[in-house]
Motif scaffolding. Structure first.
Motif, PDB file in Angstrom:
ATOM      1  N   ASN A   2       0.818  -1.168   0.047  1.00 11.04           N
ATOM      2  CA  ASN A   2       0.210  -0.110  -0.044  1.00 11.04           C
ATOM      3  C   ASN A   2       0.960   1.312  -0.037  1.00 11.04           C
ATOM      4  N   TRP A   3       2.101   1.077   0.678  1.00 17.58           N
ATOM      5  CA  TRP A   3       2.796   2.464   0.808  1.00 17.58           C
ATOM      6  C   TRP A   3       3.459   2.607  -0.750  1.00 17.58           C
ATOM      7  N   LEU A   4       3.674   1.522  -1.600  1.00 20.49           N
ATOM      8  CA  LEU A   4       4.332   1.874  -2.710  1.00 20.49           C
ATOM      9  C   LEU A   4       3.355   2.493  -3.662  1.00 20.49           C
ATOM     10  N   GLU A   5       1.975   1.923  -3.641  1.00 22.73           N
ATOM     11  CA  GLU A   5       0.838   2.624  -4.257  1.00 22.73           C
ATOM     12  C   GLU A   5       0.709   3.891  -3.977  1.00 22.73           C
ATOM     13  N   ASP A   6       0.838   4.425  -2.622  1.00 31.95           N
ATOM     14  CA  ASP A   6       0.489   5.841  -2.208  1.00 31.95           C
ATOM     15  C   ASP A   6       1.834   6.589  -2.682  1.00 31.95           C
ATOM     16  N   TRP A   7       3.168   5.925  -2.746  1.00 39.13           N
ATOM     17  CA  TRP A   7       4.193   6.730  -2.950  1.00 39.13           C
ATOM     18  C   TRP A   7       4.261   7.255  -4.672  1.00 39.13           C
ATOM     19  N   PHE A   8       3.754   6.193  -5.230  1.00 38.83           N
ATOM     20  CA  PHE A   8       3.604   6.352  -6.861  1.00 38.83           C
ATOM     21  C   PHE A   8       2.547   7.312  -7.284  1.00 38.83           C
ATOM     22  N   SER A   9       1.382   7.364  -6.476  1.00 41.07           N
ATOM     23  CA  SER A   9       0.280   8.172  -6.711  1.00 41.07           C
ATOM     24  C   SER A   9       0.820   9.703  -6.289  1.00 41.07           C
ATOM     25  N   ARG A  10       1.551   9.820  -5.204  1.00 43.12           N
ATOM     26  CA  ARG A  10       1.934  11.208  -5.017  1.00 43.12           C
ATOM     27  C   ARG A  10       2.870  11.742  -5.851  1.00 43.12           C
ATOM     28  N   LEU A  11       3.801  10.780  -6.520  1.00 46.37           N
ATOM     29  CA  LEU A  11       4.547  10.991  -7.445  1.00 46.37           C
ATOM     30  C   LEU A  11       4.167  11.434  -8.814  1.00 46.37           C
ATOM     31  N   ILE A  12       3.144  10.850  -9.260  1.00 46.03           N
ATOM     32  CA  ILE A  12       2.419  11.262 -10.201  1.00 46.03           C
ATOM     33  C   ILE A  12       1.662  12.529 -10.132  1.00 46.03           C
ATOM     34  N   SER A  13       1.056  12.533  -8.942  1.00 40.61           N
ATOM     35  CA  SER A  13       0.475  13.917  -8.543  1.00 40.61           C
ATOM     36  C   SER A  13       1.430  15.339  -8.660  1.00 40.61           C
ATOM     37  N   GLY A  14       2.392  14.974  -8.102  1.00 37.85           N
ATOM     38  CA  GLY A  14       3.349  15.979  -8.086  1.00 37.85           C
ATOM     39  C   GLY A  14       3.764  16.473  -9.676  1.00 37.85           C
ATOM     40  N   PHE A  15       4.072  15.463 -10.563  1.00 40.14           N
ATOM     41  CA  PHE A  15       4.464  15.880 -11.791  1.00 40.14           C
ATOM     42  C   PHE A  15       2.968  16.342 -12.669  1.00 40.14           C
ATOM     43  N   ALA A  16       1.928  16.155 -12.230  1.00 39.30           N
ATOM     44  CA  ALA A  16       0.600  16.745 -12.846  1.00 39.30           C
ATOM     45  C   ALA A  16       0.259  18.037 -12.523  1.00 39.30           C
ATOM     46  N   TRP A  17       0.769  18.209 -11.167  1.00 41.61           N
ATOM     47  CA  TRP A  17       0.474  19.597 -10.712  1.00 41.61           C
ATOM     48  C   TRP A  17       1.534  20.485 -11.347  1.00 41.61           C
ATOM     49  N   MET A  18       2.738  20.116 -11.441  1.00 43.27           N
ATOM     50  CA  MET A  18       3.722  20.763 -12.219  1.00 43.27           C
ATOM     51  C   MET A  18       3.315  21.080 -13.765  1.00 43.27           C
ATOM     52  N   ALA A  19       2.790  20.013 -14.171  1.00 39.74           N
ATOM     53  CA  ALA A  19       2.399  20.229 -15.660  1.00 39.74           C
ATOM     54  C   ALA A  19       1.160  21.354 -15.812  1.00 39.74           C
ATOM     55  N   ILE A  20       0.454  21.051 -15.166  1.00 40.51           N
ATOM     56  CA  ILE A  20      -0.985  22.133 -15.097  1.00 40.51           C
ATOM     57  C   ILE A  20      -0.234  23.510 -14.777  1.00 40.51           C
ATOM     58  N   PHE A  21       0.764  23.798 -13.675  1.00 41.24           N
ATOM     59  CA  PHE A  21       1.112  25.003 -13.685  1.00 41.24           C
ATOM     60  C   PHE A  21       2.071  25.528 -14.879  1.00 41.24           C
ATOM     61  N   ILE A  22       2.778  24.595 -15.477  1.00 37.24           N
ATOM     62  CA  ILE A  22       3.240  25.138 -16.697  1.00 37.24           C
ATOM     63  C   ILE A  22       2.449  25.493 -17.878  1.00 37.24           C
ATOM     64  N   ILE A  23       1.309  24.651 -18.111  1.00 42.71           N
ATOM     65  CA  ILE A  23       0.193  25.015 -18.915  1.00 42.71           C
ATOM     66  C   ILE A  23      -0.466  26.380 -18.641  1.00 42.71           C
ATOM     67  N   LEU A  24      -0.660  26.537 -17.504  1.00 44.85           N
ATOM     68  CA  LEU A  24      -1.358  27.718 -17.098  1.00 44.85           C
ATOM     69  C   LEU A  24      -0.487  29.069 -17.228  1.00 44.85           C
ATOM     70  N   PHE A  25       0.643  29.067 -16.837  1.00 42.36           N
ATOM     71  CA  PHE A  25       1.730  30.134 -17.089  1.00 42.36           C
ATOM     72  C   PHE A  25       2.100  30.425 -18.551  1.00 42.36           C
ATOM     73  N   TRP A  26       1.908  29.061 -19.361  1.00 39.63           N
ATOM     74  CA  TRP A  26       2.132  29.350 -20.749  1.00 39.63           C
ATOM     75  C   TRP A  26       0.862  29.945 -21.441  1.00 39.63           C
ATOM     76  N   ILE A  27      -0.362  29.779 -20.963  1.00 39.51           N
ATOM     77  CA  ILE A  27      -1.570  30.246 -21.662  1.00 39.51           C
ATOM     78  C   ILE A  27      -1.539  31.873 -21.159  1.00 39.51           C
ATOM     79  N   ALA A  28      -1.098  32.081 -20.098  1.00 40.96           N
ATOM     80  CA  ALA A  28      -1.010  33.442 -19.552  1.00 40.96           C
ATOM     81  C   ALA A  28      -0.021  34.327 -20.604  1.00 40.96           C
ATOM     82  N   LEU A  29       1.050  33.501 -20.859  1.00 43.22           N
ATOM     83  CA  LEU A  29       2.138  34.412 -21.641  1.00 43.22           C
ATOM     84  C   LEU A  29       1.576  34.412 -23.204  1.00 43.22           C
TER      85      LEU A  29
END
Length: 119
Positions: A2-29
């Motif tokens: 369960n800890w491995l599944e939780d770790w991978f879901s947090r890792l993917i969530s971290g990359f997803a949040w970074m991608a969302i912020f990159i796209i939002l900043f790109w749209i503003a630019l």
């Protein structure tokens, strides 16, 4: 397991949040770029030049979010009560994206400040 599944879901969530912020900043630019083109005195529209500007804005947003994440996320980790569990994998994603950006920049030969700082 369960800890491995939780770790991978947090890792993917971290990359997803970074991608969302990159796209939002790109749209503003891009919106700023569109208004600059709208009010420019030149009546001709250069499609190739415009697309290169859009591409540069994407690279700027990628670098700003990945490098800015290295500064902002540790501050958020200190301020928030559950900071490490909430923002830890976003910090890992910011480190990985920054390292990837520096790696690509080094082998592509694009250094805006020159090569004097390289070993």
């Amino acid at each position: 397991m369960n800890w491995l599944e939780d770790w991978f879901s947090r890792l993917i969530s971290g990359f997803a949040w970074m991608a969302i912020f990159i796209i939002l900043f790109w749209i503003a630019l891009i919106l700023v770029l569109m208004f600059r083109e709208l009010f420019s005195p030149d009546d001709r529209f250069q499609f190739r030049e415009y697309m290169s500007r859009v591409w540069r804005r994407l690279l700027i947003s990628y670098e700003a979010v990945s490098y800015g994440g290295l500064i902002v996320i540790p501050v958020l980790m200190l301020i928030a009560e559950e900071g490490v569990s909430t923002y830890g994998m976003s910090l890992v994603a910011a480190i990985v994206l920054s390292a990837a950006g520096l790696y690509v920049r080094r082998y592509a030969g694009y250094w805006p400040w020159g090569k004097k700082l390289l070993p």
